[in-house]
Design a protein around this motif. Structure first.
Motif, short mmCIF file in Angstrom:
data_model
loop_
_atom_site.label_atom_id
_atom_site.label_comp_id
_atom_site.label_asym_id
_atom_site.label_seq_id
_atom_site.Cartn_x
_atom_site.Cartn_y
_atom_site.Cartn_z
N ASP A 63 75.26 1.79 30.05
CA ASP A 63 74.03 0.65 30.06
C ASP A 63 72.83 1.29 29.22
O ASP A 63 72.09 0.57 28.40
CB ASP A 63 73.87 0.31 31.26
CG ASP A 63 74.78 -0.55 32.00
OD1 ASP A 63 75.74 -0.98 31.27
OD2 ASP A 63 74.56 -0.74 33.28
N ASN A 64 72.80 2.48 29.60
CA ASN A 64 71.33 3.17 28.91
C ASN A 64 71.72 3.60 27.44
O ASN A 64 70.80 3.49 26.48
CB ASN A 64 71.14 4.50 29.65
CG ASN A 64 70.24 4.32 30.76
OD1 ASN A 64 69.98 3.15 31.13
ND2 ASN A 64 70.66 5.22 31.74
N LEU A 65 72.89 3.99 27.10
CA LEU A 65 73.28 3.95 25.81
C LEU A 65 73.19 2.75 24.93
O LEU A 65 72.68 2.64 23.74
CB LEU A 65 74.97 4.52 25.52
CG LEU A 65 75.53 4.43 24.22
CD1 LEU A 65 74.60 5.88 23.56
CD2 LEU A 65 76.76 4.90 24.14
N CYS A 66 73.58 1.71 25.43
CA CYS A 66 73.32 0.56 24.67
C CYS A 66 71.86 0.13 24.51
O CYS A 66 71.56 -0.99 23.80
CB CYS A 66 73.88 -0.83 25.60
SG CYS A 66 75.91 -0.66 25.61
N LYS A 67 71.08 0.65 25.15
CA LYS A 67 69.58 0.27 25.02
C LYS A 67 69.14 1.19 23.81
O LYS A 67 67.81 0.93 23.30
CB LYS A 67 68.71 0.78 26.26
CG LYS A 67 68.92 -0.12 27.42
CD LYS A 67 68.33 0.46 28.57
CE LYS A 67 68.81 -0.62 29.76
NZ LYS A 67 67.86 0.05 31.02
N LEU A 68 69.71 1.99 23.26
CA LEU A 68 69.24 3.00 22.23
C LEU A 68 69.19 2.04 20.92
O LEU A 68 70.24 1.39 20.55
CB LEU A 68 70.01 4.32 22.02
CG LEU A 68 70.12 5.12 23.12
CD1 LEU A 68 70.95 6.51 22.73
CD2 LEU A 68 68.97 5.73 23.25
N SER A 69 68.10 2.09 20.24
CA SER A 69 68.19 1.38 19.05
C SER A 69 68.66 2.38 17.86
O SER A 69 68.97 3.60 17.89
CB SER A 69 66.52 0.96 18.50
OG SER A 69 65.82 2.29 18.49
N TYR A 70 68.84 1.59 16.48
CA TYR A 70 69.13 2.33 15.44
C TYR A 70 68.42 3.60 15.19
O TYR A 70 68.70 4.47 14.85
CB TYR A 70 68.95 1.32 14.50
CG TYR A 70 69.17 1.79 12.89
CD1 TYR A 70 70.60 2.31 12.31
CD2 TYR A 70 68.32 1.90 12.10
CE1 TYR A 70 70.69 2.84 11.17
CE2 TYR A 70 67.94 2.41 11.05
CZ TYR A 70 69.43 2.91 10.50
OH TYR A 70 69.42 3.34 9.11
N SER A 71 66.91 3.38 15.30
CA SER A 71 65.96 4.57 15.07
C SER A 71 66.08 5.58 16.05
O SER A 71 66.03 6.48 15.51
CB SER A 71 64.51 3.81 15.10
OG SER A 71 64.23 3.01 14.31
N ASP A 72 66.43 5.05 17.50
CA ASP A 72 66.50 6.24 18.54
C ASP A 72 67.70 7.07 18.12
O ASP A 72 67.71 8.29 18.15
CB ASP A 72 66.91 5.59 19.76
CG ASP A 72 65.79 4.71 20.37
OD1 ASP A 72 64.64 5.33 20.07
OD2 ASP A 72 65.81 3.84 20.98
N LEU A 73 68.95 6.44 17.57
CA LEU A 73 70.09 7.22 17.38
C LEU A 73 69.96 8.29 15.93
O LEU A 73 70.41 9.44 15.96
CB LEU A 73 71.24 6.11 16.85
CG LEU A 73 71.74 5.28 18.05
CD1 LEU A 73 72.49 4.25 17.66
CD2 LEU A 73 72.58 6.43 19.07
#
Length: 228
Positions: A63-73
């Motif tokens: 669930d937390n992985l799904c919250k990461l944005s393109y910029s976060d990655l």
């Protein structure tokens, strides 16, 4: 051991890709699945090392992985544009799969399933109305309110007006609680009463008012609790 080797130097049956091919995707850990999307690392870290690092920052919760944005990655070592886009696309595909809903609303679970993908991970309260025909088939799902962290403004007149325009004979109301607390507030109770009274006046069946938690997995149903 393997931790200090490039994945291509691992034994074939321990490599994520080969493991998936031979044993199926369910045999892989979350880190191994993510490593396949990452594809390759660098001289210091393997794709699996990077996957573990990302998941650790997410408390090992998808669930937390799904919250990461393109910029976060992009902040992670060896994650460039192509890999960030690949991960973001995979996450979105997962969301869209969850968005497959029943055409007919038969219970609170169907109502929940219709709206949960729209509000998961949302930091604001969002409200939706599900308009139904005489067979409880969905005519339309409409966003009828946007609020802050703990309150959503819903205009009962607009919800009822749209129901009349669509010739809907029934409707359900749904909103999320970003706080994670599914229990209805006094404002939620007041909205439920107002909507129920307005529907009754217009001879429209008020099927349910469902509150969805922030994780998109749990919900509270006024109907199931005997409050409608």
């Amino acid at each position: 051991m393997n931790e200090h080797k490039s994945i291509k130097d691992w034994a074939e049956d321990e490599r994520p890709r080969e493991k998936l091919i031979n044993l199926g995707p369910k045999s892989l850990t979350q880190a191994e699945l993510l490593a396949i999307l990452i594809s390759s690392g660098n001289k210091r870290k393997s794709a699996l090392d990077i996957a573990r690092e990302i998941l650790a920052d997410c408390d090992n919760k998808i669930d937390n992985l799904c919250k990461l944005s393109y910029s976060d990655l992009l902040k992670y070592e060896a994650i460039g544009v192509a890999k960030a886009v690949t991960i973001a696309a995979a996450v979105e595909l997962g969301r869209r799969r969850e968005n497959i809903v029943a055409e007919q609303i038969q219970n609170s679970q169907d109502i929940f399933a219709a709206i949960a993908p729209k509000v998961i991970d949302e930091s604001r309260e969002l409200a939706y109305a599900i308009y139904l025909n005489n067979s409880n088939r969905i005519i339309k799902v409409a966003n009828v309110g946007v609020g802050g962290i703990d309150k959503t403004l819903v205009d009962t007149r607009i919800v009822i007006g749209e129901a009349l325009r669509l010739n809907a004979v029934a409707l359900a109301l749904v909103h999320n609680h970003p706080s994670g607390n599914m229990l209805p507030s006094k404002e939620d109770d007041a909205l439920t009463r107002s909507m129920s009274e307005a529907c009754s006046l217009m001879n429209i069946r008020f099927v349910d008012h469902v509150i969805i938690s922030s994780n998109g997995k749990d919900y509270y149903s006024y109907h199931d609790k005997g409050r409608i």
